[in-house]
Design an enzyme around this catalytic site. Structure first.
Site, PDB file in Angstrom:
ATOM      1  N   HIS A  62      -2.822  -1.076   0.508  1.00  0.00           N
ATOM      2  CA  HIS A  62      -2.550  -2.439   0.047  1.00  0.00           C
ATOM      3  C   HIS A  62      -2.809  -3.453   1.154  1.00  0.00           C
ATOM      4  O   HIS A  62      -3.326  -4.550   0.907  1.00  0.00           O
ATOM      5  CB  HIS A  62      -1.102  -2.525  -0.440  1.00  0.00           C
ATOM      6  CG  HIS A  62      -0.655  -3.908  -0.762  1.00  0.00           C
ATOM      7  ND1 HIS A  62       0.252  -4.601   0.001  1.00  0.00           N
ATOM      8  CD2 HIS A  62      -0.999  -4.744  -1.774  1.00  0.00           C
ATOM      9  CE1 HIS A  62       0.454  -5.790  -0.519  1.00  0.00           C
ATOM     10  NE2 HIS A  62      -0.281  -5.909  -1.601  1.00  0.00           N
ATOM     11  N   GLU A  94       6.039 -10.311   1.380  1.00  0.00           N
ATOM     12  CA  GLU A  94       5.789 -10.001  -0.029  1.00  0.00           C
ATOM     13  C   GLU A  94       6.741  -8.905  -0.505  1.00  0.00           C
ATOM     14  O   GLU A  94       7.291  -8.976  -1.606  1.00  0.00           O
ATOM     15  CB  GLU A  94       4.338  -9.549  -0.213  1.00  0.00           C
ATOM     16  CG  GLU A  94       3.936  -9.282  -1.641  1.00  0.00           C
ATOM     17  CD  GLU A  94       2.478  -8.865  -1.779  1.00  0.00           C
ATOM     18  OE1 GLU A  94       2.046  -8.633  -2.908  1.00  0.00           O
ATOM     19  OE2 GLU A  94       1.783  -8.761  -0.746  1.00  0.00           O
ATOM     20  N   GLU A 115      -6.415  -4.090   1.335  1.00  0.00           N
ATOM     21  CA  GLU A 115      -6.816  -4.966   0.218  1.00  0.00           C
ATOM     22  C   GLU A 115      -6.686  -6.436   0.621  1.00  0.00           C
ATOM     23  O   GLU A 115      -7.571  -7.254   0.355  1.00  0.00           O
ATOM     24  CB  GLU A 115      -5.952  -4.661  -0.998  1.00  0.00           C
ATOM     25  CG  GLU A 115      -6.212  -5.564  -2.194  1.00  0.00           C
ATOM     26  CD  GLU A 115      -4.971  -5.798  -3.023  1.00  0.00           C
ATOM     27  OE1 GLU A 115      -4.656  -6.982  -3.295  1.00  0.00           O
ATOM     28  OE2 GLU A 115      -4.316  -4.814  -3.385  1.00  0.00           O
ATOM     29  N   HIS A 116      -5.577  -6.789   1.281  1.00  0.00           N
ATOM     30  CA  HIS A 116      -5.411  -8.152   1.783  1.00  0.00           C
ATOM     31  C   HIS A 116      -6.469  -8.486   2.822  1.00  0.00           C
ATOM     32  O   HIS A 116      -7.058  -9.575   2.809  1.00  0.00           O
ATOM     33  CB  HIS A 116      -4.026  -8.304   2.419  1.00  0.00           C
ATOM     34  CG  HIS A 116      -2.933  -8.579   1.443  1.00  0.00           C
ATOM     35  ND1 HIS A 116      -2.153  -9.720   1.502  1.00  0.00           N
ATOM     36  CD2 HIS A 116      -2.466  -7.875   0.389  1.00  0.00           C
ATOM     37  CE1 HIS A 116      -1.265  -9.700   0.520  1.00  0.00           C
ATOM     38  NE2 HIS A 116      -1.427  -8.581  -0.157  1.00  0.00           N
TER      39      HIS A 116
END
Length: 468
Positions: free
Chosen positions: A93, A173, A96-97
């Site tokens: 993840h 997040e 992905e950022h």
């Protein structure tokens, strides 16, 4: 968005979205359809895609839809959170950022600005089994996004100056989306309890102590290991033909050299026979809930032929306000405000079937749990009827008939299927396989999965509630 209402899977089974990504069209979780839906014959074919493979091994899939001059462009990498090295949770993840942090051609942050400037929108999402990047643009902007997406497939440039501030972003997040949300916290704990050894028990976003130590070097290693054209699938849906798409795909993606990619090797679950229970009390809980998860086969791991019957079972039990579970707990007994049963077979390894409910005002959790267990026991012991199966299949097949009308739905369904070990033929044969399901098969699958004793029950309760 993923389907709302009784058929929606619990939050911890959903792909982790970087932003509010467009949802997945879930044939496996087809919901109620309009009463005026036309009859639909269970014939082979849902999206009728075309496919070809580039010389570097990258598969390209096209679903032509010329209703509007718009296209959805998606690149799916066959890697997700369950492929992470142990102790480095969240790196899929995190990468992905970081894919939005630029190349020599496209500076950090410019990718999304360029897409927006050209009237489109873009996003990305990560699951345990795949990571996907997409853009919705006008057809005459397709080449632009293909050029940029291909560029970051092989030319991502990371520096400490962009990596470590973004690490703070994903940590925040997690605080906002998990730690401040009791429903997501209980979901995370239920999942970690269900999968005691398999990486599906590790949250996609990562465990907080490991997220805090993620490094640029680890992100670069993960990128260089998995982000190769021969480990990716390009899916395009919309107003474009194969004659137009193929030269663009060869120009931008075909020029990227193939690289060796690690084999997906994952540990398996040990045999566990004990039921387990997870209880979370929190002062922020306004709506208590109960959920129970059972391990279940996915399409790829389905040796007994249970996957399609379990989808029909999910529709019978939770396919709208007239479904069996909702009708029993909400309408007839009036002890719940919601009731659902969800199952999605699109996983590389095993998956789960889950059922849950929220109590009506004044109803104790003990009473609701007993009623939910009674409905599950009745299902296992007495089964479903041929009439229930026929009605459920009719709704599901009609939903499949509408699926091609969506622009993003075909790209998302086909991409997720291929990334989790299915073929295009599997997707296109879905109506035929669903139509062939019998009541005996549904009952056998229900007994096999719901009859297990190693389920996990999660209770989400207000802090002041002393009952369990």
């Amino acid at each position: 968005m993923l389907p709302n209402g009784p058929t929606a899977p619990p939050p911890w089974k959903r792909p982790w979205r970087r932003l509010a990504a467009a949802g997945v069209l879930a044939l496996a979780l087809a919901g109620a359809i309009p009463a005026a839906a036309p009859a639909f014959a269970a014939e082979k074919g849902v999206f009728f895609p075309e496919t070809f493979t580039l010389s570097n091994g990258m598969q390209v899939v096209l679903v032509t839809n010329q209703r509007v001059p718009v296209v959805t462009h998606m690149v799916w990498y066959k890697v997700g959170a369950a492929d992470e090295p142990r102790g480095v949770s969240g790196i899929a993840h995190f990468l992905e950022h970081l894919m939005f942090k630029g190349t020599e051609e496209v500076p950090p942050g410019a990718f999304s600005r360029i897409v927006a400037k050209n009237g489109g929108r873009d996003n990305a999402f990560t699951s345990w089994d795949y990571t996907a990047y997409f853009q919705n643009v006008a057809r005459d902007r397709l080449e632009l996004v293909m050029k940029m997406e291909a560029d970051r497939m092989s030319n991502l440039r990371l520096t400490d100056q962009v990596v470590y501030p973004e690490r703070d972003v994903i940590i925040e997040e997690r605080r906002q989306r998990i730690e401040n949300e009791p429903a997501d916290r209980i979901g995370e704990q239920v999942n970690a309890t269900l999968y005691v050894h398999h990486p599906y028990g590790t949250p996609i976003i990562g465990w907080p102590q490991e997220m805090a130590t993620l490094t640029r070097e680890e992100a670069e290693t993960f990128y260089k290991s998995w982000y190769a054209p021969n480990n990716a699938v390009l899916v395009v849906s919309g107003d474009v033909t194969a004659e137009e798409l193929k030269p663009l795909a060869e120009k931008y993606y075909g020029s990227i050299a193939a690289r060796p990619v690690p084999e997906r090797v994952r540990v398996q679950e040990p045999p566990i026979s004990a039921a387990r229970r997870v209880i979370l009390r929190d002062d922020e809980v306004r709506q208590p809930s109960i959920r129970r998860n059972w391990l279940a086969p996915s399409y790829r791991t389905d040796k007994e032929g249970y996957a399609y019957p379990l989808q029909v079972l999910s529709e019978i039990m939770s396919g709208g306000p007239t479904s069996r579970l909702y009708r029993s707990l909400v309408v007839e007994q009036r002890i719940a405000t919601s009731a659902w049963l969800g199952y999605s077979p699109s996983s590389w390894d095993m998956t789960s079937l889950a059922a849950g409910a929220s109590p009506a005002p004044g109803v104790t959790m003990e009473k609701l749990e007993a009623a939910l267990e009674a409905d599950i026991r009745t299902l296992v012991e007495k089964g479903v009827t041929e009439e229930e199966v026929a009605t459920a299949k009719k709704r599901m097949l009609a939903e499949a008939a509408y699926a091609r009308d969506s622009l993003t739905g075909p790209a998302q369904t086909l991409g997720a299927a291929i990334a989790t070990g299915q073929s295009i033929d599997d997707v296109e044969n879905w109506p035929v396989r669903i139509d062939a399901v019998t009541a005996d098969q549904v009952n056998a699958a229900a007994r096999a999965v719901l009859g297990q004793t190693n389920h996990v029950t999660g209770l989400l309760l207000p802090l002041q509630d002393k009952g369990s």
